[in-house]
Design a protein around this motif. Structure first.
Motif, PDB file in Angstrom:
ATOM      1  N   GLY A  22     -18.128   0.736  -6.966  1.00  0.00           N
ATOM      2  CA  GLY A  22     -19.339   0.299  -6.299  1.00  0.00           C
ATOM      3  C   GLY A  22     -19.312   0.499  -4.797  1.00  0.00           C
ATOM      4  N   ARG A  23     -18.340   1.229  -4.306  1.00  0.00           N
ATOM      5  CA  ARG A  23     -18.250   1.497  -2.865  1.00  0.00           C
ATOM      6  C   ARG A  23     -18.776   2.893  -2.587  1.00  0.00           C
ATOM      7  NH1 ARG A  23     -12.655  -0.199  -3.777  1.00  0.00           N
ATOM      8  NH2 ARG A  23     -12.208   2.006  -3.634  1.00  0.00           N
ATOM      9  N   ALA A  24     -19.362   3.037  -1.448  1.00  0.00           N
ATOM     10  CA  ALA A  24     -19.785   4.376  -1.018  1.00  0.00           C
ATOM     11  C   ALA A  24     -18.542   5.171  -0.640  1.00  0.00           C
ATOM     12  CB  ALA A  24     -20.723   4.279   0.177  1.00  0.00           C
ATOM     13  N   PRO A  25     -18.486   6.450  -1.025  1.00  0.00           N
ATOM     14  CA  PRO A  25     -17.313   7.247  -0.642  1.00  0.00           C
ATOM     15  C   PRO A  25     -17.242   7.372   0.876  1.00  0.00           C
ATOM     16  CG  PRO A  25     -18.972   8.620  -1.704  1.00  0.00           C
ATOM     17  CD  PRO A  25     -19.452   7.200  -1.778  1.00  0.00           C
ATOM     18  N   SER A  26     -16.053   7.311   1.398  1.00  0.00           N
ATOM     19  CA  SER A  26     -15.896   7.439   2.848  1.00  0.00           C
ATOM     20  C   SER A  26     -15.387   8.837   3.178  1.00  0.00           C
ATOM     21  CB  SER A  26     -14.918   6.395   3.384  1.00  0.00           C
ATOM     22  OG  SER A  26     -13.650   6.593   2.827  1.00  0.00           O
TER      23      SER A  26
END
Length: 78
Positions: A22-26
């Motif tokens: 659920g995290r945006a790719p960095s």
């Protein structure tokens, strides 16, 4: 070439794991351009050929290290 392919694969896996969590790719931090230019100058200096210095100057003629490359070319001409 294999090392790059493996690095690309692990980067893709990292993005997939981030998305699943659920995290945006960095994105990795951008590389400092002055460091890259300095590395190119050092590579030209290690080679020590007219061609290496001329190529560096052609690519980075406005960089302060281009003056050092020009001085090296003059030294090689002697």
């Amino acid at each position: 070439m294999v090392g790059k392919a493996n690095a690309d694969d692990s980067a893709k896996e990292s993005v997939k794991e981030s998305v699943k969590a659920g995290r945006a790719p960095s994105m990795p931090m951008a590389r400092d351009p002055s460091v890259a230019v300095a590395e190119e100058y050092e590579a030209a200096r290690r080679k020590g050929t007219r061609e290496a210095f001329e190529l560096f100057i052609a690519r980075h003629g406005d960089d302060p290290l281009a003056e050092q490359a020009r001085a090296e070319l003059k030294r090689l001409s002697r």
